[in-house]
Design a protein around this motif. Structure first.
Motif, short mmCIF file in Angstrom:
data_model
loop_
_atom_site.label_atom_id
_atom_site.label_comp_id
_atom_site.label_asym_id
_atom_site.label_seq_id
_atom_site.Cartn_x
_atom_site.Cartn_y
_atom_site.Cartn_z
N LEU A 368 44.76 29.43 -113.57
CA LEU A 368 44.63 28.72 -114.84
C LEU A 368 43.19 28.62 -115.34
CD1 LEU A 368 47.10 25.72 -114.30
CD2 LEU A 368 47.53 27.88 -115.50
N TYR A 369 42.20 28.91 -114.47
CA TYR A 369 40.81 28.73 -114.88
C TYR A 369 39.92 29.81 -114.28
CZ TYR A 369 40.25 26.67 -110.21
OH TYR A 369 40.23 26.48 -108.85
N ASP A 370 38.75 29.96 -114.87
CA ASP A 370 37.72 30.87 -114.36
C ASP A 370 36.60 30.10 -113.67
OD1 ASP A 370 38.91 33.25 -115.58
OD2 ASP A 370 38.21 32.42 -117.49
N VAL A 371 36.28 28.93 -114.22
CA VAL A 371 35.17 28.12 -113.71
C VAL A 371 35.69 26.72 -113.44
CG1 VAL A 371 32.87 27.22 -114.20
CG2 VAL A 371 33.54 29.48 -115.07
N TYR A 372 35.35 26.17 -112.27
CA TYR A 372 35.79 24.84 -111.89
C TYR A 372 34.57 23.99 -111.62
CZ TYR A 372 38.57 21.25 -109.48
OH TYR A 372 39.20 20.07 -109.11
N ILE A 373 34.51 22.82 -112.23
CA ILE A 373 33.35 21.93 -112.10
C ILE A 373 33.82 20.62 -111.49
CG2 ILE A 373 31.49 20.75 -113.31
CD1 ILE A 373 31.79 22.84 -115.55
N ASP A 374 33.26 20.26 -110.35
CA ASP A 374 33.56 19.00 -109.68
C ASP A 374 32.25 18.23 -109.56
OD1 ASP A 374 34.22 16.89 -108.05
OD2 ASP A 374 35.39 18.07 -106.64
N ASN A 375 32.11 17.18 -110.38
CA ASN A 375 30.86 16.44 -110.47
C ASN A 375 29.76 17.39 -110.94
OD1 ASN A 375 29.25 14.14 -110.32
ND2 ASN A 375 28.74 14.46 -108.18
N GLN A 376 28.74 17.66 -110.13
CA GLN A 376 27.68 18.59 -110.52
C GLN A 376 27.81 19.94 -109.82
OE1 GLN A 376 24.81 15.55 -109.40
NE2 GLN A 376 23.83 15.77 -111.39
N ASN A 377 28.94 20.15 -109.18
CA ASN A 377 29.18 21.40 -108.45
C ASN A 377 29.95 22.38 -109.34
OD1 ASN A 377 29.48 23.34 -106.45
ND2 ASN A 377 31.32 22.37 -105.61
N VAL A 378 29.28 23.44 -109.75
CA VAL A 378 29.89 24.47 -110.60
C VAL A 378 30.24 25.67 -109.72
CG1 VAL A 378 29.59 25.94 -112.62
CG2 VAL A 378 28.47 23.71 -112.52
N LYS A 379 31.50 26.10 -109.74
CA LYS A 379 31.90 27.23 -108.91
C LYS A 379 32.94 28.09 -109.63
CE LYS A 379 35.35 24.44 -106.39
NZ LYS A 379 35.77 23.98 -105.04
N THR A 380 33.12 29.30 -109.13
CA THR A 380 34.12 30.21 -109.66
C THR A 380 34.73 31.00 -108.50
OG1 THR A 380 34.54 32.12 -111.10
CG2 THR A 380 32.34 31.94 -110.14
N HIS A 381 36.02 31.22 -108.58
CA HIS A 381 36.70 32.01 -107.55
C HIS A 381 36.71 33.48 -107.89
CE1 HIS A 381 39.70 31.00 -110.63
NE2 HIS A 381 40.28 32.14 -110.33
N ARG A 382 36.20 33.84 -109.06
CA ARG A 382 36.19 35.24 -109.48
C ARG A 382 34.91 35.92 -108.99
NH1 ARG A 382 40.48 36.02 -112.31
NH2 ARG A 382 41.45 34.31 -113.50
N GLU A 383 35.08 36.93 -108.18
CA GLU A 383 33.94 37.60 -107.55
C GLU A 383 32.96 38.15 -108.58
OE1 GLU A 383 33.08 41.20 -104.29
OE2 GLU A 383 35.13 40.52 -104.72
N SER A 384 33.48 38.69 -109.66
CA SER A 384 32.61 39.28 -110.67
C SER A 384 31.72 38.25 -111.36
CB SER A 384 33.46 40.01 -111.72
OG SER A 384 34.36 39.11 -112.35
N LEU A 385 32.10 36.97 -111.31
CA LEU A 385 31.32 35.92 -111.96
C LEU A 385 30.37 35.22 -111.00
CD1 LEU A 385 34.05 34.23 -114.21
CD2 LEU A 385 32.41 36.00 -114.85
N GLN A 386 30.47 35.52 -109.71
CA GLN A 386 29.62 34.84 -108.73
C GLN A 386 28.13 34.98 -109.03
OE1 GLN A 386 30.57 32.91 -106.20
NE2 GLN A 386 32.78 33.19 -106.46
N PRO A 387 27.65 36.16 -109.43
CA PRO A 387 26.20 36.28 -109.71
C PRO A 387 25.71 35.34 -110.80
CG PRO A 387 27.19 38.46 -109.47
CD PRO A 387 28.32 37.47 -109.54
N LEU A 388 26.59 34.93 -111.71
CA LEU A 388 26.17 34.05 -112.81
C LEU A 388 25.87 32.64 -112.33
CD1 LEU A 388 27.41 36.47 -114.38
CD2 LEU A 388 28.14 34.83 -116.11
N LEU A 389 26.26 32.31 -111.11
CA LEU A 389 25.99 30.99 -110.56
C LEU A 389 24.54 30.84 -110.12
CD1 LEU A 389 29.18 30.46 -108.37
CD2 LEU A 389 28.73 29.48 -110.63
N ARG A 390 23.86 31.98 -109.94
CA ARG A 390 22.47 31.94 -109.48
C ARG A 390 21.53 31.73 -110.67
NH1 ARG A 390 24.47 36.21 -106.01
NH2 ARG A 390 23.72 37.79 -107.46
N ILE A 391 20.62 30.78 -110.50
CA ILE A 391 19.64 30.49 -111.55
C ILE A 391 18.43 31.39 -111.35
CG2 ILE A 391 18.12 28.71 -112.50
CD1 ILE A 391 20.15 26.65 -111.50
N ASN A 392 18.10 32.18 -112.37
CA ASN A 392 16.98 33.11 -112.26
C ASN A 392 15.73 32.55 -112.96
OD1 ASN A 392 17.15 33.84 -115.11
ND2 ASN A 392 18.94 35.09 -114.55
N SER A 393 14.66 33.32 -112.92
CA SER A 393 13.39 32.85 -113.48
C SER A 393 13.47 32.60 -114.98
CB SER A 393 12.29 33.87 -113.18
OG SER A 393 12.61 35.15 -113.73
#
Length: 501
Positions: A368-393
């Motif tokens: 039902l979802y791509d991104v799940y947010i619990d409090n301040q924890n942002v996560k995704t179960h989709r492997e292709s979206l995992q890199p977007l969780l990393r904060i870059n310069s």
């Protein structure tokens, strides 16, 4: 207790005599970072919605080269709720391409559009049920669960934004201890309203809070609600498609517009952007990317859920775009606000949305979802979206600039008394200008003789050529922009294509 009268007791909260404090907003959980302190320089009648809520999510790029495609072709108008001067399929007012001040002016022209008022109660034998409503023939199926969030029995009061078909609702909940074995020691009710647009629902927050307390203390006395509905009801077309074609203006109509006090900003979704960004910190840039890609975003939180409904609105504002034509042929980005298990069937067909829930079971419903947010924890179960969780310069640099601009604004307000801009304007315009810069660059490159997007172009857009490569690949596909993306690496150039639809 709220006094009964022949007219809705709106003046009790709409007109505050000089020298008296304004009505307080709803009680919020101390764990939430929303401040109840009013903004000293907040303009009256602030409408913070931007434009560009009509873009869609796209399948993430899985290789080094993808062709942009737009498999969905319904003509959805741009803007947060349609094109400027138009009304979208949900009946909401539209502000495409307008500045914040212009949108604020446009808000004055909105009319009260209340299509239903209702009282929901919790019965120890039947559960949640609609106790009373006007008009009596309105379809309120499911409202008894939307207006009384799961887990609310643990809290004293709350407020809830929700979506019911083509309408939006606002309900105020209260829980009062009683010495009654039949009610098991507690009386719980919600008083709510429905409208084709959520932008003006905040005006009635204080009225609904008074009324739910009134219903708890004096059950069955509905005359203030009857008077309110008669005063504010919208005139709907015979077809019953939920679009308002006319709305009667009353003696209170113009006064409501003159009496929007800055202190009431916390009851309006547009008054929470600064708190929203402070709550998530640098992770706001992660949410920004998911929002711009129009992913399905679900926010979990235990009650109270009112402040979490504001986060739904704020997530949508992160992706505002004012460039005409961007995303005109892709599905709407839908704010669902509060949802529960009764909404699962509806969510199964949604391609893009933002919603919040108090029901933990949704975490297991990964389809039902791509991104799940619990409090301040942002996560995704989709492997292709995992890199977007990393904060870059580049993300950190944008957040630094945003924080710096905020500090300059606060300094200007304190030292110079400059009240022409506030934090909400700043944050909304910051992301809108960032998004406009990205799309303007992409469109210019796509229309040039050499449609090649270089690392210099990427840096000029405020992105990281390496860290944001996957984000750009998805962006080109979602919006159907035809450019060649060249990213240098030690082995060979990698290219990505998209079609300009």
């Amino acid at each position: 207790m709220v006094e009964q009268s022949d007219r809705a007791p709106l003046l009790d909260w709409e007109e505050i005599p000089p020298g008296q404090p304004p009505p307080s907003g709803p009680s919020l959980d101390p764990a939430d970072s929303v401040s109840s302190e009013p903004s000293k320089c907040r303009p009256q009648g602030k409408e913070g919605a931007g434009s560009g809520w009509t873009l869609s999510p796209g399948a993430p790029g899985s290789g080094t080269a993808v062709r942009g495609r737009s498999p969905h072709s319904p003509s959805i108008q741009a803007g947060p709720e349609g094109d400027a001067g138009a009304t979208d399929e949900e009946g909401d007012c539209a502000f495409t391409g307008l500045s914040v001040k212009e949108r604020r002016a446009a808000e004055w022209e909105e009319k009260d559009q209340i299509v239903a008022v209702f009282v929901v109660t919790f019965d120890t034998r039947s559960g949640n049920m609609v106790e009373w409503c006007l008009p009596q023939d309105v379809n309120l199926e499911g409202v008894e669960f939307k207006s009384m969030a799961s887990g609310s029995h643990r809290i004293a009061n709350d407020f809830i934004y929700f979506r019911k078909g083509s309408y939006f609702g606002l309900a105020c909940f209260a829980n009062m201890p009683v010495e009654s074995e039949l009610e098991r020691g507690a009386r719980m009710k919600s008083v709510g309203i429905l409208s084709p647009s959520y932008t003006l629902l905040y005006r009635y927050m204080h009225f609904l809070e008074n009324q739910v307390r009134h219903q708890l203390q004096c059950p069955g006395q509905y005359s203030p609600l009857e008077a309110f509905y008669e005063d504010k009801k919208a005139v709907l077309p015979p077809g019953g498609n939920g679009l308002v074609t006319a709305c009667p203006t009353s003696a209170l109509g113009t006064m409501v517009n003159r009496c929007m006090h800055p202190e009431m900003k916390i009851t309006h979704p547009a008054g929470c952007m600064s708190q929203f960004i402070r709550f998530f910190g640098e992770q706001i840039m992660v949410l920004w990317k998911f929002a711009l890609l129009r992913k399905r975003i679900l926010i979990f939180s235990p009650p109270p859920v009112g402040v979490v409904c504001y986060r739904v609105y704020c997530c949508c504002c992160l992706a505002n775009v004012s460039i005409p034509g961007i995303g005109a042929s892709v599905p709407e980005f839908r704010p669902f606000f509060y949802i529960n298990v009764a909404d699962i069937t509806a969510l199964e067909t949604e391609l893009s949305y933002v919603a919040c829930t108090t029901e933990k079971i949704f975490e297991e419903k990964k389809e039902l979802y791509d991104v799940y947010i619990d409090n301040q924890n942002v996560k995704t179960h989709r492997e292709s979206l995992q890199p977007l969780l990393r904060i870059n310069s580049a993300d950190r640099e944008k957040y630094r600039k945003l924080s710096e601009q905020r500090q300059l604004l606060l300094y200007s307000q304190e030292v110079d008394g400059d009240c022409t801009t506030n934090e909400e304007d700043l944050f909304i315009l910051f992301f809108m200008e960032q998004n406009n810069r990205i799309f303007q660059t992409l469109l210019e490159v796509a229309g040039s003789a050499d449609p090649t997007l270089t690392a210099e172009h990427v840096r000029a857009m405020g992105l990281d050529p390496q860290g944001d490569r996957g984000f750009l690949v998805d962006l080109l596909e979602v919006y159907g922009i035809d450019v060649m993306l060249v990213i240098d690496n030690p082995c060979c150039p990698q290219r990505c294509f998209g079609d300009l639809m």
